[in-house]
Design a protein around this motif. Structure first.
Motif, PDB file in Angstrom:
ATOM      1  N   VAL A  21       0.694  -1.359   0.112  1.00 56.39           N
ATOM      2  CA  VAL A  21       0.317  -0.224  -0.378  1.00 56.39           C
ATOM      3  C   VAL A  21       1.038   1.583  -0.264  1.00 56.39           C
ATOM      4  CG1 VAL A  21      -1.268   1.439   1.230  1.00 56.39           C
ATOM      5  CG2 VAL A  21      -2.184  -1.576   1.431  1.00 56.39           C
ATOM      6  N   LEU A  22       2.202   1.397   1.007  1.00 52.65           N
ATOM      7  CA  LEU A  22       2.701   2.434   0.517  1.00 52.65           C
ATOM      8  C   LEU A  22       3.330   2.746  -0.618  1.00 52.65           C
ATOM      9  CD1 LEU A  22       4.400   4.579   2.607  1.00 52.65           C
ATOM     10  CD2 LEU A  22       6.558   2.754   2.463  1.00 52.65           C
ATOM     11  N   TYR A  23       3.673   1.735  -1.666  1.00 49.85           N
ATOM     12  CA  TYR A  23       4.213   2.519  -2.739  1.00 49.85           C
ATOM     13  C   TYR A  23       3.503   2.686  -3.278  1.00 49.85           C
ATOM     14  CZ  TYR A  23       8.618   0.134  -1.362  1.00 49.85           C
ATOM     15  OH  TYR A  23       9.831  -0.110  -0.521  1.00 49.85           O
ATOM     16  N   GLN A  24       1.896   2.345  -3.141  1.00 49.90           N
ATOM     17  CA  GLN A  24       0.536   3.296  -4.649  1.00 49.90           C
ATOM     18  C   GLN A  24       0.293   4.526  -4.183  1.00 49.90           C
ATOM     19  OE1 GLN A  24      -2.728   1.069  -3.755  1.00 49.90           O
ATOM     20  NE2 GLN A  24      -1.326  -1.548  -4.331  1.00 49.90           N
ATOM     21  N   PHE A  25       1.083   5.400  -3.358  1.00 46.32           N
ATOM     22  CA  PHE A  25       0.877   6.687  -3.083  1.00 46.32           C
ATOM     23  C   PHE A  25       2.358   7.334  -4.207  1.00 46.32           C
ATOM     24  CE2 PHE A  25       0.518   5.164   1.586  1.00 46.32           C
ATOM     25  CZ  PHE A  25      -0.919   6.005   1.499  1.00 46.32           C
TER      26      PHE A  25
ATOM     27  N   LYS B  83       7.968  10.294  -7.086  1.00 43.60           N
ATOM     28  CA  LYS B  83       8.038  11.187  -8.040  1.00 43.60           C
ATOM     29  C   LYS B  83       9.667  11.431  -6.938  1.00 43.60           C
ATOM     30  CE  LYS B  83       4.699  15.081  -7.362  1.00 43.60           C
ATOM     31  NZ  LYS B  83       4.731  15.187  -8.352  1.00 43.60           N
ATOM     32  N   GLU B  84      10.679  11.900  -7.746  1.00 48.11           N
ATOM     33  CA  GLU B  84      12.234  12.241  -7.667  1.00 48.11           C
ATOM     34  C   GLU B  84      12.476  12.590  -6.127  1.00 48.11           C
ATOM     35  OE1 GLU B  84      14.793  12.370  -9.847  1.00 48.11           O
ATOM     36  OE2 GLU B  84      13.642  10.822 -10.832  1.00 48.11           O
TER      37      GLU B  84
ATOM     38  N   GLN C  28      -3.034  13.485  -2.548  1.00 44.76           N
ATOM     39  CA  GLN C  28      -4.446  14.226  -3.221  1.00 44.76           C
ATOM     40  C   GLN C  28      -4.124  15.512  -3.669  1.00 44.76           C
ATOM     41  OE1 GLN C  28      -7.398  14.147   0.313  1.00 44.76           O
ATOM     42  NE2 GLN C  28      -8.057  12.844  -0.129  1.00 44.76           N
ATOM     43  N   CYS C  29      -2.346  15.875  -3.250  1.00 39.18           N
ATOM     44  CA  CYS C  29      -2.560  16.923  -3.781  1.00 39.18           C
ATOM     45  C   CYS C  29      -1.796  16.638  -5.407  1.00 39.18           C
ATOM     46  CB  CYS C  29      -1.490  17.828  -2.755  1.00 39.18           C
ATOM     47  SG  CYS C  29      -2.533  18.232  -1.518  1.00 39.18           S
ATOM     48  N   CYS C  30      -1.419  15.562  -5.587  1.00 45.35           N
ATOM     49  CA  CYS C  30      -0.595  15.422  -6.728  1.00 45.35           C
ATOM     50  C   CYS C  30      -1.549  15.099  -7.848  1.00 45.35           C
ATOM     51  CB  CYS C  30      -0.503  13.601  -6.732  1.00 45.35           C
ATOM     52  SG  CYS C  30       0.957  13.539  -5.556  1.00 45.35           S
ATOM     53  N   SER C  31      -0.851  14.775  -8.564  1.00 47.32           N
ATOM     54  CA  SER C  31      -2.297  15.352 -10.701  1.00 47.32           C
ATOM     55  C   SER C  31      -3.112  14.318 -10.153  1.00 47.32           C
ATOM     56  CB  SER C  31      -0.954  15.689 -11.332  1.00 47.32           C
ATOM     57  OG  SER C  31      -0.703  13.980 -11.896  1.00 47.32           O
ATOM     58  N   MET C  32      -4.278  14.782 -10.808  1.00 50.83           N
ATOM     59  CA  MET C  32      -5.490  13.977 -11.403  1.00 50.83           C
ATOM     60  C   MET C  32      -5.295  13.116 -11.628  1.00 50.83           C
ATOM     61  SD  MET C  32      -8.288  14.562  -9.545  1.00 50.83           S
ATOM     62  CE  MET C  32      -8.979  13.639  -9.675  1.00 50.83           C
TER      63      MET C  32
ATOM     64  N   LEU D 270      -3.524  10.308  -9.924  1.00 53.09           N
ATOM     65  CA  LEU D 270      -4.227   9.447  -8.790  1.00 53.09           C
ATOM     66  C   LEU D 270      -5.191   8.243 -10.064  1.00 53.09           C
ATOM     67  CD1 LEU D 270      -5.706  12.214  -6.993  1.00 53.09           C
ATOM     68  CD2 LEU D 270      -4.351  10.519  -6.202  1.00 53.09           C
ATOM     69  N   ALA D 271      -5.333   9.116 -10.967  1.00 54.45           N
ATOM     70  CA  ALA D 271      -6.066   7.713 -11.759  1.00 54.45           C
ATOM     71  C   ALA D 271      -5.529   6.808 -12.722  1.00 54.45           C
ATOM     72  CB  ALA D 271      -6.182   8.741 -13.260  1.00 54.45           C
ATOM     73  N   GLU D 272      -4.327   7.058 -12.373  1.00 50.53           N
ATOM     74  CA  GLU D 272      -3.704   5.560 -13.117  1.00 50.53           C
ATOM     75  C   GLU D 272      -2.313   4.984 -11.842  1.00 50.53           C
ATOM     76  OE1 GLU D 272      -0.254   7.075 -15.266  1.00 50.53           O
ATOM     77  OE2 GLU D 272      -1.502   8.141 -17.306  1.00 50.53           O
ATOM     78  N   LYS D 273      -2.743   5.256 -10.338  1.00 48.50           N
ATOM     79  CA  LYS D 273      -2.125   4.956  -9.327  1.00 48.50           C
ATOM     80  C   LYS D 273      -2.372   2.683  -8.755  1.00 48.50           C
ATOM     81  CE  LYS D 273      -3.710   5.296  -5.601  1.00 48.50           C
ATOM     82  NZ  LYS D 273      -4.343   6.457  -4.419  1.00 48.50           N
ATOM     83  N   ASN D 274      -4.032   2.957  -9.906  1.00 51.85           N
ATOM     84  CA  ASN D 274      -3.975   1.547  -9.820  1.00 51.85           C
ATOM     85  C   ASN D 274      -3.685   0.681 -10.975  1.00 51.85           C
ATOM     86  OD1 ASN D 274      -4.691   0.881  -7.130  1.00 51.85           O
ATOM     87  ND2 ASN D 274      -7.043   2.257  -7.692  1.00 51.85           N
ATOM     88  N   ASN D 275      -2.876   1.204 -12.039  1.00 48.69           N
ATOM     89  CA  ASN D 275      -3.186   1.382 -13.315  1.00 48.69           C
ATOM     90  C   ASN D 275      -1.958  -0.215 -13.236  1.00 48.69           C
ATOM     91  OD1 ASN D 275      -1.668   0.773 -15.847  1.00 48.69           O
ATOM     92  ND2 ASN D 275      -2.714   2.179 -16.614  1.00 48.69           N
ATOM     93  N   SER D 276      -2.288  -1.864 -13.748  1.00 48.77           N
ATOM     94  CA  SER D 276      -1.594  -2.316 -13.554  1.00 48.77           C
ATOM     95  C   SER D 276       0.482  -2.115 -14.080  1.00 48.77           C
ATOM     96  CB  SER D 276      -1.958  -3.616 -14.545  1.00 48.77           C
ATOM     97  OG  SER D 276      -2.154  -3.494 -15.947  1.00 48.77           O
TER      98      SER D 276
END
Length: 279
Positions: free
Chosen positions: A101-105, A110-111, A161-165, A168-174
């Protein structure tokens, strides 16, 4: 404690978590003003008069309100005059929340040291939550770790939530999950395995597909990401330690000092010794 000659900044707490304001951070971790290799994640809430952070030789001036997230293994020195700090290990967070879960943020992709600006309402909410977190931390009552993990999870979600939409949308992309897994493997094995084929086999995909994913998500090749990780570590050791070029070559898994020197010059444009003298 030292690793590869660089002092390691670890959390002075058996529960692998620490939080406090700038004055408390200076008191608990005076060594952080000199270069230290981070042994934890560090969230720094910057204040416009907050000071300066150096991350792997790159200076970040704290002249606006926002959050800097610095990941483990980065070499940092922190001159903090105002603001607040949260330090935590992956193990601390994972005791309640699954480690994946931690790596899904998304902000963690980011760098290191990327600045996340906070608008006034979000900043006020962050300060309120961190204030409550600090009260809990210093209370030391039984079971406080569970409360601290809950607060931490809320703060991490706020940063997401402060990062780009788009992120966030791609966060769960395989596709992005594979890249995160690749980066985790790279952090563990870069000293020994320096070819994309190893990482592709660990991810159960072809080398060509791994390279395609890297091009899509990182706009560079998998081989270049591997070389970049090795080069960053070489620069850290050249800059922050007195190890010889031969010793650094050995610690980074190169067959010889000359092979390492060739690799380093090809990826930075200058030989290792010249880099050390210049820096």
């Amino acid at each position: 404690m030292k690793t590869d000659g660089i002092p390691v900044l670890t959390i002075n707490d058996n529960h692998f978590f620490w939080t406090g304001n700038a004055a408390e951070f200076r008191a608990w971790y005076p060594q952080a003003q000199e270069p230290q290799r981070l042994g934890c994640y560090l969230l720094l809430c910057a204040d416009p008069s907050g000071g300066q952070v150096t991350i792997d030789n790159s200076e970040v001036h704290l002249d606006q309100s926002g959050i800097i997230c610095i990941k483990p293994n980065s070499v940092v020195s922190i001159q903090l005059h105002a603001g607040s700090v949260i330090c935590f290990t992956e193990d601390f967070f994972s005791l309640r929340y699954n480690s994946n879960v931690l790596y899904q943020f998304s902000f963690l992709a980011k760098e290191p040291g990327s600045f996340i600006p906070l608008q006034a309402p979000t900043l006020a909410k962050w300060q309120q939550l961190t204030g409550l977190m600090q009260q809990e931390f210093y209370s030391r009552y039984k079971g406080v770790d569970r409360v601290l993990r809950s607060y931490l999870n809320i703060l991490l979600c706020m940063l997401d939530q402060c990062c780009s939409m788009e992120a966030l949308a791609e966060k769960n992309n395989s596709r992005d999950e594979k890249i995160r897994s690749f980066e985790q493997l790279l952090e563990i094995h870069y000293k020994v395995y320096k070819t994309p084929s190893f990482y592709a086999s660990q991810l159960h995909i072809t080398t060509n597909y791994l390279n395609k994913l890297c091009q899509q998500c990182k706009h560079t090749s998998s081989g270049e990401l591997i070389r970049k990780r090795v080069t960053i570590e070489a620069q850290r050791l050249l800059y922050h330690t007195g190890l010889s070029v031969a010793e650094i070559a050995d610690r980074l898994g190169f067959e010889s000092a000359s092979y390492f020197a060739t690799f380093f010059k090809k990826n930075t444009g200058i030989p290792p010794e010249r880099f050390r003298k210049r820096e």
